[in-house]
Write a protein that holds these residues in place. Sequence first.
Motif, PDB file in Angstrom:
ATOM      1  N   VAL A  32       0.839  -1.185   0.000  1.00 38.79           N
ATOM      2  CA  VAL A  32       0.000   0.000   0.000  1.00 38.79           C
ATOM      3  C   VAL A  32       0.881   1.244   0.000  1.00 38.79           C
ATOM      4  N   MET A  33       0.459   2.229  -0.744  1.00 38.19           N
ATOM      5  CA  MET A  33       1.167   3.510  -0.779  1.00 38.19           C
ATOM      6  C   MET A  33       0.233   4.620  -0.315  1.00 38.19           C
ATOM      7  N   ARG A  34       0.813   5.622   0.325  1.00 34.24           N
ATOM      8  CA  ARG A  34       0.028   6.711   0.881  1.00 34.24           C
ATOM      9  C   ARG A  34       0.631   8.058   0.520  1.00 34.24           C
ATOM     10  N   TRP A  35      -0.233   9.051   0.438  1.00 36.97           N
ATOM     11  CA  TRP A  35       0.191  10.439   0.374  1.00 36.97           C
ATOM     12  C   TRP A  35      -0.246  11.114   1.670  1.00 36.97           C
ATOM     13  N   TYR A  36       0.666  11.898   2.219  1.00 35.87           N
ATOM     14  CA  TYR A  36       0.401  12.681   3.417  1.00 35.87           C
ATOM     15  C   TYR A  36       0.757  14.130   3.111  1.00 35.87           C
ATOM     16  N   ARG A  37       0.343  15.004   4.003  1.00 37.91           N
ATOM     17  CA  ARG A  37       0.778  16.393   3.893  1.00 37.91           C
ATOM     18  C   ARG A  37       0.964  16.994   5.279  1.00 37.91           C
ATOM     19  N   MET A  46      -2.957  12.249   6.743  1.00 33.22           N
ATOM     20  CA  MET A  46      -3.051  11.417   5.545  1.00 33.22           C
ATOM     21  C   MET A  46      -4.009  12.059   4.555  1.00 33.22           C
ATOM     22  N   VAL A  47      -3.627  12.029   3.310  1.00 30.50           N
ATOM     23  CA  VAL A  47      -4.433  12.578   2.222  1.00 30.50           C
ATOM     24  C   VAL A  47      -5.168  11.470   1.479  1.00 30.50           C
ATOM     25  N   ALA A  48      -4.430  10.414   1.121  1.00 27.65           N
ATOM     26  CA  ALA A  48      -5.027   9.334   0.339  1.00 27.65           C
ATOM     27  C   ALA A  48      -4.139   8.108   0.432  1.00 27.65           C
ATOM     28  N   ASP A  49      -4.748   6.942   0.214  1.00 29.56           N
ATOM     29  CA  ASP A  49      -3.942   5.734   0.076  1.00 29.56           C
ATOM     30  C   ASP A  49      -4.493   4.871  -1.043  1.00 29.56           C
ATOM     31  N   THR A  53      -2.535  -3.242  -5.649  1.00 25.71           N
ATOM     32  CA  THR A  53      -2.922  -3.420  -7.055  1.00 25.71           C
ATOM     33  C   THR A  53      -3.491  -2.148  -7.677  1.00 25.71           C
ATOM     34  N   GLY A  54      -3.821  -1.189  -6.834  1.00 24.20           N
ATOM     35  CA  GLY A  54      -4.482   0.016  -7.320  1.00 24.20           C
ATOM     36  C   GLY A  54      -5.991  -0.103  -7.372  1.00 24.20           C
ATOM     37  N   GLY A  55      -6.510  -1.241  -6.959  1.00 16.30           N
ATOM     38  CA  GLY A  55      -7.944  -1.473  -7.057  1.00 16.30           C
ATOM     39  C   GLY A  55      -8.781  -0.833  -5.978  1.00 16.30           C
ATOM     40  N   SER A  56      -8.128  -0.365  -4.933  1.00 12.80           N
ATOM     41  CA  SER A  56      -8.853   0.245  -3.823  1.00 12.80           C
ATOM     42  C   SER A  56      -8.151   1.521  -3.394  1.00 12.80           C
ATOM     43  N   THR A  57      -8.920   2.570  -3.210  1.00 13.60           N
ATOM     44  CA  THR A  57      -8.368   3.857  -2.778  1.00 13.60           C
ATOM     45  C   THR A  57      -9.204   4.430  -1.639  1.00 13.60           C
ATOM     46  N   ASN A  58      -8.561   5.254  -0.845  1.00 18.89           N
ATOM     47  CA  ASN A  58      -9.244   5.953   0.233  1.00 18.89           C
ATOM     48  C   ASN A  58      -8.766   7.394   0.274  1.00 18.89           C
ATOM     49  N   TYR A  59      -9.667   8.292   0.645  1.00 26.87           N
ATOM     50  CA  TYR A  59      -9.330   9.711   0.661  1.00 26.87           C
ATOM     51  C   TYR A  59      -9.800  10.355   1.958  1.00 26.87           C
ATOM     52  N   ARG A  71      -1.408   4.629  -9.264  1.00 30.64           N
ATOM     53  CA  ARG A  71      -0.071   4.051  -9.259  1.00 30.64           C
ATOM     54  C   ARG A  71       0.181   3.319 -10.555  1.00 30.64           C
ATOM     55  N   ASP A  72       1.459   3.218 -10.891  1.00 34.58           N
ATOM     56  CA  ASP A  72       1.910   2.451 -12.035  1.00 34.58           C
ATOM     57  C   ASP A  72       2.959   1.473 -11.515  1.00 34.58           C
ATOM     58  N   ASN A  73       2.562   0.237 -11.326  1.00 36.67           N
ATOM     59  CA  ASN A  73       3.479  -0.732 -10.743  1.00 36.67           C
ATOM     60  C   ASN A  73       4.634  -1.088 -11.694  1.00 36.67           C
ATOM     61  N   ALA A  74       4.445  -0.882 -12.968  1.00 39.91           N
ATOM     62  CA  ALA A  74       5.525  -1.122 -13.916  1.00 39.91           C
ATOM     63  C   ALA A  74       6.621  -0.059 -13.789  1.00 39.91           C
ATOM     64  N   LYS A  75       6.229   1.119 -13.321  1.00 34.46           N
ATOM     65  CA  LYS A  75       7.176   2.222 -13.173  1.00 34.46           C
ATOM     66  C   LYS A  75       7.558   2.481 -11.719  1.00 34.46           C
ATOM     67  N   ASN A  76       7.033   1.680 -10.797  1.00 33.95           N
ATOM     68  CA  ASN A  76       7.300   1.876  -9.359  1.00 33.95           C
ATOM     69  C   ASN A  76       7.011   3.309  -8.930  1.00 33.95           C
ATOM     70  N   THR A  77       5.881   3.817  -9.367  1.00 34.23           N
ATOM     71  CA  THR A  77       5.552   5.212  -9.114  1.00 34.23           C
ATOM     72  C   THR A  77       4.098   5.339  -8.656  1.00 34.23           C
ATOM     73  N   VAL A  78       3.896   6.213  -7.682  1.00 39.73           N
ATOM     74  CA  VAL A  78       2.551   6.565  -7.242  1.00 39.73           C
ATOM     75  C   VAL A  78       2.336   8.053  -7.524  1.00 39.73           C
ATOM     76  N   TYR A  79       1.108   8.398  -7.860  1.00 40.27           N
ATOM     77  CA  TYR A  79       0.784   9.754  -8.278  1.00 40.27           C
ATOM     78  C   TYR A  79      -0.323  10.331  -7.399  1.00 40.27           C
ATOM     79  N   LEU A  80      -0.369  11.647  -7.376  1.00 40.04           N
ATOM     80  CA  LEU A  80      -1.484  12.343  -6.748  1.00 40.04           C
ATOM     81  C   LEU A  80      -1.884  13.488  -7.668  1.00 40.04           C
ATOM     82  N   GLN A  81      -3.017  13.322  -8.325  1.00 36.07           N
ATOM     83  CA  GLN A  81      -3.561  14.388  -9.158  1.00 36.07           C
ATOM     84  C   GLN A  81      -4.416  15.284  -8.278  1.00 36.07           C
TER      85      GLN A  81
END
Length: 115
Positions: A32-37, A46-49, A53-59, A71-81
């Motif tokens: 699981v990956m999270r964004w905080y501020r 916490m802002v979001a997690d 797999t990217g199939g579940s999100t919380n805000y 998230r893009d697991n092929a690029k090992n990157t998580v994003y926050l739009q």
Amino acid sequence: VQLVESGGGLVQPGGSLRLSCAASGFTFRWYVMRWYRQAPGKEREMVADISNTGGSTNYADFVKGRFTISRDNAKNTVYLQMNSLKSEDTAVYYCGTIVYSREYWGQGTQVTVSS
């Protein structure tokens, strides 16, 4: 574990930014990956997690309908739009994860919303 955030900056109210967090040193797709501020003088929140797999999100309520985590697991990157930004969104934004019961954070990226 290394997490490197990017994409912050100065934006006017109502504007948009897309943050990225590049991860390395662990099997990204397992966690699981999270964004905080953290705003000046306030505690980190916490802002979001997003699930591994990217199939579940919380805000957090204060960003629902405005921010989208992905998230893009092929690029090992998580994003926050971040859309419809408000002055109260001004903060340092961090990505984080917990690997083997230990919490890891990036160095953060500053987001400033101001006219």
